[in-house]
Design a protein around this motif. Structure first.
Motif, PDB file in Angstrom:
ATOM      1  N   GLN A  69      -8.224   8.123  -4.751  1.00 26.83           N
ATOM      2  CA  GLN A  69      -8.355   9.583  -4.094  1.00 26.83           C
ATOM      3  C   GLN A  69      -6.855   9.737  -5.536  1.00 26.83           C
ATOM      4  O   GLN A  69      -6.654  11.064  -5.692  1.00 26.83           O
ATOM      5  CB  GLN A  69      -6.814   9.072  -2.954  1.00 26.83           C
ATOM      6  CG  GLN A  69      -6.818  10.460  -1.979  1.00 26.83           C
ATOM      7  CD  GLN A  69      -6.105  10.525  -0.866  1.00 26.83           C
ATOM      8  OE1 GLN A  69      -5.719   9.488  -0.646  1.00 26.83           O
ATOM      9  NE2 GLN A  69      -6.224  11.437  -0.370  1.00 26.83           N
ATOM     10  N   ARG A  70      -5.691   9.505  -5.692  1.00 26.91           N
ATOM     11  CA  ARG A  70      -5.011   9.663  -6.281  1.00 26.91           C
ATOM     12  C   ARG A  70      -6.024  10.404  -7.819  1.00 26.91           C
ATOM     13  O   ARG A  70      -4.956  11.479  -8.765  1.00 26.91           O
ATOM     14  CB  ARG A  70      -3.884   9.266  -7.313  1.00 26.91           C
ATOM     15  CG  ARG A  70      -2.993   9.656  -8.177  1.00 26.91           C
ATOM     16  CD  ARG A  70      -2.273   8.658  -9.324  1.00 26.91           C
ATOM     17  NE  ARG A  70      -1.515   7.862  -8.222  1.00 26.91           N
ATOM     18  CZ  ARG A  70      -0.424   7.128  -8.867  1.00 26.91           C
ATOM     19  NH1 ARG A  70      -0.761   6.426  -9.783  1.00 26.91           N
ATOM     20  NH2 ARG A  70       0.269   5.981  -7.962  1.00 26.91           N
ATOM     21  N   VAL A 106      -6.639   4.318  -2.138  1.00 25.84           N
ATOM     22  CA  VAL A 106      -4.953   4.928  -2.131  1.00 25.84           C
ATOM     23  C   VAL A 106      -5.263   5.595  -4.397  1.00 25.84           C
ATOM     24  O   VAL A 106      -5.112   6.694  -4.847  1.00 25.84           O
ATOM     25  CB  VAL A 106      -3.629   3.877  -2.445  1.00 25.84           C
ATOM     26  CG1 VAL A 106      -2.838   4.864  -2.654  1.00 25.84           C
ATOM     27  CG2 VAL A 106      -3.636   3.728  -0.885  1.00 25.84           C
ATOM     28  N   GLN A 132      -8.029  -1.610   0.628  1.00 25.95           N
ATOM     29  CA  GLN A 132      -6.779   0.532   0.398  1.00 25.95           C
ATOM     30  C   GLN A 132      -6.164  -0.213  -0.794  1.00 25.95           C
ATOM     31  O   GLN A 132      -6.027   1.763  -0.659  1.00 25.95           O
ATOM     32  CB  GLN A 132      -5.646  -0.501   1.208  1.00 25.95           C
ATOM     33  CG  GLN A 132      -6.129  -0.498   3.259  1.00 25.95           C
ATOM     34  CD  GLN A 132      -5.076  -1.797   3.369  1.00 25.95           C
ATOM     35  OE1 GLN A 132      -3.962  -0.565   3.769  1.00 25.95           O
ATOM     36  NE2 GLN A 132      -5.241  -2.112   4.652  1.00 25.95           N
ATOM     37  N   VAL A 167       1.469  -1.367   0.445  1.00 21.73           N
ATOM     38  CA  VAL A 167       0.163   0.025  -0.154  1.00 21.73           C
ATOM     39  C   VAL A 167       1.046   1.292  -0.394  1.00 21.73           C
ATOM     40  O   VAL A 167       0.713   2.039  -0.361  1.00 21.73           O
ATOM     41  CB  VAL A 167      -1.035  -0.098   0.826  1.00 21.73           C
ATOM     42  CG1 VAL A 167      -1.871   1.313   0.927  1.00 21.73           C
ATOM     43  CG2 VAL A 167      -2.105  -0.803   0.827  1.00 21.73           C
ATOM     44  N   GLY A 168       2.133   1.510   0.697  1.00 21.29           N
ATOM     45  CA  GLY A 168       2.547   1.980   1.034  1.00 21.29           C
ATOM     46  C   GLY A 168       3.795   2.545  -0.939  1.00 21.29           C
ATOM     47  O   GLY A 168       3.957   3.992  -0.748  1.00 21.29           O
ATOM     48  N   GLU A 207       1.066   4.253  -2.840  1.00 20.79           N
ATOM     49  CA  GLU A 207       0.941   6.163  -2.357  1.00 20.79           C
ATOM     50  C   GLU A 207       2.430   6.895  -2.533  1.00 20.79           C
ATOM     51  O   GLU A 207       2.566   7.713  -2.909  1.00 20.79           O
ATOM     52  CB  GLU A 207       1.188   5.985  -0.737  1.00 20.79           C
ATOM     53  CG  GLU A 207      -0.169   5.559   0.227  1.00 20.79           C
ATOM     54  CD  GLU A 207      -0.395   5.277   1.490  1.00 20.79           C
ATOM     55  OE1 GLU A 207      -0.940   5.386   1.820  1.00 20.79           O
ATOM     56  OE2 GLU A 207       1.028   4.927   2.299  1.00 20.79           O
ATOM     57  N   GLU A 208       3.939   6.173  -2.838  1.00 18.47           N
ATOM     58  CA  GLU A 208       4.587   6.609  -2.782  1.00 18.47           C
ATOM     59  C   GLU A 208       4.751   7.185  -4.438  1.00 18.47           C
ATOM     60  O   GLU A 208       5.578   6.929  -5.248  1.00 18.47           O
ATOM     61  CB  GLU A 208       5.844   5.978  -2.558  1.00 18.47           C
ATOM     62  CG  GLU A 208       5.694   6.434  -1.030  1.00 18.47           C
ATOM     63  CD  GLU A 208       7.354   5.600   0.016  1.00 18.47           C
ATOM     64  OE1 GLU A 208       7.315   4.309  -1.084  1.00 18.47           O
ATOM     65  OE2 GLU A 208       7.129   5.166   1.110  1.00 18.47           O
TER      66      GLU A 208
END
Length: 215
Positions: A157-158, A154, A150, A89-90, A93-94
């Motif tokens: 949202q982007r 993410v 999840q 998930v991270g 996000e990155e």
């Protein structure tokens, strides 16, 4: 497979999870040893009969260490941990905000394949355990659903600023579903050809990008 994921035009994409330092490698090896010990015991005695203390003893660690790494008996048997979930998930996000969603998901697919390939020793044993212990299948399904949700959140949202919230949620769901389908296809190819996942992934991409799947 290389340590970086590649876009369709061959340019490399940075994949943080694919780069492993000494500390990360030792942690991974420790987790794998505990996971393998758990699988061996469950294969020998059945899931309900195996305790955390037995797994820890077989792996040569303390029960406290095992709990610190995995949290539950189910997690160590299945090789599923919350740190792994957060990592993927991270990673999403990155990824760069302007990167195409397809490319971002491709990075995650390749990172998953690389991580799973490191567990080749335990993969066949895990299949055996899953066949014997069907109650574990639901745990895996719940975990996969949680990760997918999840990832969709993410990605949505982007995408929302350019697509609007509703279309962004739809697009994110499609991208994540396609990534899951890709991974299932890669696993199928690995079984059909008796090759490692890292070898099966480029076979899938070649079939997909050559138009062979349109026939």
């Amino acid at each position: 497979m290389s340590d970086t994921a590649a876009t369709d035009n061959g340019k490399p994409l940075d994949a943080p999870a694919c780069h492993e330092g000494l500390r990360e490698r030792k942690k991974r090896e420790s987790r794998e040893a505990m996971h393998l010990a758990a699988l061996e015991l469950v294969a020998e005695h059945g899931f309900e009969q195996v305790t955390v203390d037995q797994i820890a003893e077989r792996a040569g660690v303390s029960p406290r260490t095992l709990f610190n790494y995995w949290g539950t008996k189910e997690a160590v048997v299945l090789g599923v941990d919350t740190e792994n979930v957060r990592t993927f998930v991270g990673m999403l996000e990155e990824r760069p905000a302007g990167e195409a969603a397809r490319d971002s998901m491709r990075v995650l697919i390749e990172a998953h394949v690389k991580e799973a390939s490191m567990r080749s020793e335990s993969r066949n044993l895990k299949k055996h355990v899953m066949m014997r212990e069907p109650q574990l299948i639901q745990i895996v399904a719940n975990r996969n659903k949680e990760v997918s949700m999840q990832l969709r959140d993410v990605l949505a949202q982007r995408l929302a600023p350019s697509l609007g919230e509703e279309r962004a949620r739809d697009a994110a769901a499609i991208h994540v579903s396609r990534a899951v389908a890709t991974l299932r296809s890669v696993y199928a190819i690995a079984v059909n050809r008796n090759v490692d996942l890292a070898e099966a992934l480029p076979i899938f991409y070649d079939l997909d990008e050559s138009g062979s799947l349109d026939l």
